[in-house]
Write a protein that holds these residues in place. Structure first.
Motif, short mmCIF file in Angstrom:
data_model
loop_
_atom_site.label_atom_id
_atom_site.label_comp_id
_atom_site.label_asym_id
_atom_site.label_seq_id
_atom_site.Cartn_x
_atom_site.Cartn_y
_atom_site.Cartn_z
N LYS A 3 45.30 -3.30 -6.99
CA LYS A 3 46.27 -3.07 -8.05
C LYS A 3 45.78 -1.97 -8.98
O LYS A 3 44.61 -1.97 -9.39
CB LYS A 3 46.46 -4.38 -8.84
CG LYS A 3 47.53 -4.32 -9.88
CD LYS A 3 47.96 -5.68 -10.46
CE LYS A 3 46.90 -6.69 -10.65
NZ LYS A 3 47.34 -7.84 -11.46
N SER B 263 39.94 -7.30 -8.88
CA SER B 263 39.72 -8.17 -10.04
C SER B 263 40.66 -7.79 -11.17
O SER B 263 41.27 -6.72 -11.15
CB SER B 263 38.26 -8.04 -10.51
OG SER B 263 38.02 -6.70 -10.93
N ASN B 264 40.78 -8.68 -12.14
CA ASN B 264 41.64 -8.38 -13.30
C ASN B 264 40.97 -7.43 -14.26
O ASN B 264 39.87 -7.68 -14.73
CB ASN B 264 42.02 -9.68 -14.02
CG ASN B 264 43.05 -10.48 -13.25
OD1 ASN B 264 43.84 -9.90 -12.52
ND2 ASN B 264 43.03 -11.78 -13.40
N GLN B 265 41.66 -6.33 -14.52
CA GLN B 265 41.25 -5.35 -15.52
C GLN B 265 42.37 -5.30 -16.56
O GLN B 265 43.11 -6.27 -16.70
CB GLN B 265 41.01 -3.99 -14.86
CG GLN B 265 39.96 -3.99 -13.78
CD GLN B 265 38.56 -4.21 -14.32
OE1 GLN B 265 38.22 -3.75 -15.39
NE2 GLN B 265 37.73 -4.94 -13.58
N THR B 266 42.54 -4.20 -17.23
CA THR B 266 43.61 -4.05 -18.21
C THR B 266 44.88 -3.58 -17.52
O THR B 266 44.86 -2.60 -16.77
CB THR B 266 43.20 -3.04 -19.31
OG1 THR B 266 42.01 -3.54 -19.93
CG2 THR B 266 44.29 -2.86 -20.32
N SER B 267 45.98 -4.29 -17.78
CA SER B 267 47.27 -3.91 -17.20
C SER B 267 47.71 -2.55 -17.69
O SER B 267 47.36 -2.12 -18.79
CB SER B 267 48.33 -4.95 -17.56
OG SER B 267 48.00 -6.20 -17.04
N GLN C 236 44.99 -0.36 -12.21
CA GLN C 236 44.71 -0.91 -13.53
C GLN C 236 43.79 0.04 -14.30
O GLN C 236 43.32 1.03 -13.76
CB GLN C 236 44.03 -2.28 -13.41
CG GLN C 236 44.86 -3.32 -12.68
CD GLN C 236 44.11 -4.62 -12.54
OE1 GLN C 236 44.07 -5.41 -13.46
NE2 GLN C 236 43.50 -4.82 -11.38
N THR D 39 54.96 -7.08 -17.55
CA THR D 39 53.97 -6.11 -17.10
C THR D 39 54.44 -5.39 -15.84
O THR D 39 54.96 -6.01 -14.92
CB THR D 39 52.63 -6.82 -16.79
OG1 THR D 39 52.21 -7.52 -17.95
CG2 THR D 39 51.56 -5.84 -16.39
#
Length: 181
Positions: A158, A173-177, A160, A146
């Protein structure tokens, strides 16, 4: 006579033009964007920033939407121009061409439509005609298959893609790479 010479010269010019066109077509290449699959020593270049939705659509970052309370990256769906790990270069895809340039300090600027991409606050993505601070600089790396693009001022931010509220922005937070082509 002069008329005979003129006809001969016209014929010679026509033959030379046909030959020139034939030779140039041999060397013509179709422009395309190729998926980045490994870390780069220098990330400078022209790319597309994309994300693939759960439905398989490929969306490319193509602008900054400033109509809401926070600016964010708008997109164009370019799925029909994707073949495997290659995206065709055309007016639609080139509208999202991101120019990445090294700053000389280990970070990069990213410009879209002659404006620098940056992060100022919250879950946003903004742009400016000048890269006035390191909010408009980015760290770029590649890990675990990624591409990772983080803001140079706040590494926790980040770039995203948000599936539930479709847009490109900087998140903690984690989203779509994202992918780079």
């Amino acid at each position: 006579t002069f008329q005979t010479f003129a006809r001969g010269a016209k014929s010679l010019v026509a033959i030379l033009l046909v030959m020139l066109m034939a030779v140039s077509s041999l060397f013509a290449q179709t422009q395309q964007y190729s998926l980045v699959t490994e870390d780069q020593a220098d990330w400078s270049g022209t790319y597309l920033i994309t994300a693939t939705t759960t439905q398989g659509a490929v969306n490319a970052l193509t602008g900054i939407n400033t109509s809401g309370s926070k600016p964010y990256g708008s997109y164009t769906t370019i799925t029909s121009y994707v073949t495997g790990s290659v995206i065709e270069s055309n007016a639609t895809t080139d509208a999202g061409a991101i120019v990445v340039a090294a700053t000389g300090t280990g970070t990069y600027t990213m410009s879209l439509n002659n404006e620098y991409l940056g992060w100022i606050s919250d879950n946003s993505l903004t742009s400016s005609e000048i890269a006035s601070s390191n909010n408009y600089e980015w760290n770029i790396s590649f890990a675990n298959g990624t591409v990772i693009i983080t803001n140079a001022n706040t590494a926790g931010r980040k770039l995203q893609y948000n599936m539930s509220s479709p847009r490109f922005a900087c998140y903690t937070s984690n989203q779509t790479s994202i992918s780079l082509y």
